[in-house]
Design a protein around this motif. Structure first.
Motif, short mmCIF file in Angstrom:
data_model
loop_
_atom_site.label_atom_id
_atom_site.label_comp_id
_atom_site.label_asym_id
_atom_site.label_seq_id
_atom_site.Cartn_x
_atom_site.Cartn_y
_atom_site.Cartn_z
N GLN A 57 36.66 47.25 41.50
CA GLN A 57 37.57 48.16 42.18
C GLN A 57 36.80 49.18 43.02
OE1 GLN A 57 40.96 47.83 41.90
NE2 GLN A 57 40.64 46.06 40.56
N LEU A 58 37.46 49.67 44.05
CA LEU A 58 36.93 50.77 44.87
C LEU A 58 37.74 52.01 44.55
CD1 LEU A 58 34.88 51.31 47.27
CD2 LEU A 58 36.89 51.10 48.77
N ASN A 59 37.05 53.13 44.31
CA ASN A 59 37.76 54.37 44.02
C ASN A 59 37.21 55.52 44.84
OD1 ASN A 59 35.61 55.86 42.49
ND2 ASN A 59 35.82 54.13 41.08
N LEU A 60 37.81 56.69 44.68
CA LEU A 60 37.39 57.88 45.40
C LEU A 60 36.66 58.81 44.44
CD1 LEU A 60 37.42 59.66 47.98
CD2 LEU A 60 39.65 60.53 47.23
N ASP A 61 35.44 59.20 44.78
CA ASP A 61 34.66 60.19 44.01
C ASP A 61 34.45 59.80 42.55
OD1 ASP A 61 34.37 61.85 46.23
OD2 ASP A 61 36.24 62.90 45.83
N HIS A 62 34.29 58.50 42.29
CA HIS A 62 34.01 57.99 40.94
C HIS A 62 35.12 58.33 39.94
CE1 HIS A 62 30.08 56.48 41.98
NE2 HIS A 62 29.73 57.66 42.47
N ASP A 63 36.33 58.50 40.43
CA ASP A 63 37.48 58.77 39.57
C ASP A 63 38.35 57.52 39.54
OD1 ASP A 63 39.81 59.58 38.31
OD2 ASP A 63 39.86 61.54 39.28
N THR A 64 38.40 56.82 38.41
CA THR A 64 39.13 55.55 38.33
C THR A 64 40.63 55.72 38.53
OG1 THR A 64 39.25 55.76 35.91
CG2 THR A 64 37.41 54.50 36.82
N LYS A 65 41.12 56.96 38.42
CA LYS A 65 42.54 57.20 38.66
C LYS A 65 42.84 57.35 40.16
CE LYS A 65 43.37 59.44 34.19
NZ LYS A 65 43.80 60.70 33.50
N GLN A 66 41.79 57.55 40.95
CA GLN A 66 41.96 57.69 42.40
C GLN A 66 41.63 56.35 43.07
OE1 GLN A 66 41.05 62.49 42.77
NE2 GLN A 66 39.56 61.07 43.59
N ARG A 67 42.54 55.41 42.88
CA ARG A 67 42.30 54.03 43.32
C ARG A 67 42.44 53.90 44.83
NH1 ARG A 67 45.15 54.18 38.73
NH2 ARG A 67 47.12 54.23 39.87
N LEU A 68 41.54 53.07 45.42
CA LEU A 68 41.56 52.81 46.87
C LEU A 68 41.85 51.35 47.18
CD1 LEU A 68 38.41 54.86 47.98
CD2 LEU A 68 40.80 55.60 47.97
N GLY A 69 41.26 50.44 46.40
CA GLY A 69 41.46 49.03 46.72
C GLY A 69 40.63 48.12 45.84
N THR A 70 40.57 46.84 46.26
CA THR A 70 39.92 45.80 45.48
C THR A 70 38.72 45.23 46.23
OG1 THR A 70 42.06 45.19 44.52
CG2 THR A 70 40.28 43.58 44.33
N ILE A 71 37.62 45.04 45.52
CA ILE A 71 36.43 44.36 46.07
C ILE A 71 36.61 42.88 45.80
CG2 ILE A 71 33.92 44.10 45.91
CD1 ILE A 71 33.90 47.05 44.84
N ASP A 72 36.77 42.07 46.85
CA ASP A 72 37.05 40.65 46.66
C ASP A 72 35.88 39.74 47.00
OD1 ASP A 72 37.11 40.45 49.50
OD2 ASP A 72 39.24 40.96 49.51
N ALA A 73 34.76 40.32 47.46
CA ALA A 73 33.59 39.49 47.77
C ALA A 73 32.33 40.32 47.61
CB ALA A 73 33.68 38.95 49.20
N HIS A 74 31.30 39.68 47.10
CA HIS A 74 30.00 40.35 46.97
C HIS A 74 28.90 39.32 47.21
CE1 HIS A 74 29.70 38.46 42.98
NE2 HIS A 74 30.92 38.93 42.74
N GLU A 75 27.82 39.74 47.83
CA GLU A 75 26.70 38.84 48.08
C GLU A 75 25.43 39.65 48.32
OE1 GLU A 75 27.02 36.56 51.67
OE2 GLU A 75 27.90 38.22 52.82
N VAL A 76 24.30 39.02 48.03
CA VAL A 76 23.01 39.61 48.32
C VAL A 76 22.42 38.87 49.50
CG1 VAL A 76 20.68 40.04 47.45
CG2 VAL A 76 22.64 40.27 45.92
#
Length: 287
Positions: A57-76
């Protein structure tokens, strides 16, 4: 859980077109030492042993209650961790991030991870991790689990930045001044749609238009002409930014033939520099 602000992080916010959800692409970690709160030494997270939580998940200021959206892909890629996803949380916090970014506010990013096993590298010693050699003293974190990422106003590194790629609703050739209306009519007489012209073609079209109208311009039209020439300047500025993006890609080792193809398409279709950069560096077409 540790919150890691690392050097060189970068966030792109791709503004939503009508009916679509805004997306993001985050350079979350460049593979180097991280300053982590509560640790006396920098931490290098080993990509080879890193795992990812099933629901990032993506949040604001490391507060899990302040939800922004979903991370659906990751790669190195090239020893850099990239995260992509959607601003699909219907919260006021998401709206704050998007509206602030649209107004020019520079957001930064910070990853959230469980460190796993820590191995200390003593002063004077070095260790090869993530394609580079790092000098002690520091810790190497193996078996770290990425749990999420936060958008923050101030990270530990000043190099972090957020850019916004938004498509303007205003037409390239205005409809609200006399001279622009004449230009639009002139283009239509040649069966050219004024709203389908690529930005880099506009300066030459304006020049040709005035060549054809030499001697017809009155003093009364001077103000309108200046307004129209401002469009030419904006179009030229966009083309300069596209060319600089192409040069940056070449400096970073992107295949020159691929750069030429993308640059030509971006110029012809009037892309924003941010959209061109996403495709060149991350393989993402934000159309």
């Amino acid at each position: 859980m540790i919150c890691m602000n690392g050097p060189g992080t970068h966030v792109d916010i791709i503004a939503a077109e009508q009916g679509k959800v805004a997306r993001f692409s985050i350079l979350a970690y460049n593979g180097g030492p991280l300053r982590v709160g509560g640790y006396d030494l920098p931490v290098v997270v080993n990509f080879k042993t890193m795992t990812f939580y099933r629901n990032l998940q993506l949040n604001l200021d490391h507060d899990t209650k302040q939800r922004l959206g979903t991370i659906d892909a990751h790669e190195v890629v090239n020893n850099q961790l990239w995260l992509r996803g959607s601003f699909n949380a219907a919260t006021k916090h998401r709206d704050e991030v998007l509206l602030s970014a649209a107004d020019g506010f520079q957001w930064e990013a910070s990853i959230e991870a469980q460190p796993g096993r820590l191995t200390q590298v003593a002063p004077g010693e070095s260790v090869a991790v993530n394609g580079d050699r790092h000098e002690g003293p520091l810790y190497v974190a193996d078996d770290a689990e990425l749990r999420g990422c936060a958008i923050v106003s101030h990270g530990a590194d000043r190099a972090t930045e957020v850019s916004v790629a938004a498509k303007s609703d205003r037409p390239l050739i205005p409809t609200d001044n006399h001279e622009a209306i004449r230009l639009r009519a002139w283009l239509q007489s040649y069966h050219i749609d004024p709203d389908s012209i690529a930005a880099h073609h506009l300066p030459r079209l304006i020049e040709y238009y005035y060549e054809k109208r030499k001697g017809e311009l009155s003093l009364a039209s001077a103000k309108s002409k200046l307004a129209l020439l401002a469009c030419q300047s904006r179009a030229s500025d966009n083309q300069v930014e596209l060319e600089e993006t192409a040069r940056e890609a070449l400096r970073c080792g992107v295949n020159c033939h691929y750069v030429d193809l993308v640059h030509e398409k971006a110029s012809n279709e009037q892309w924003s520099p941010s959209r061109m950069k996403l495709l060149l560096f991350h393989g993402i077409d934000s159309a």
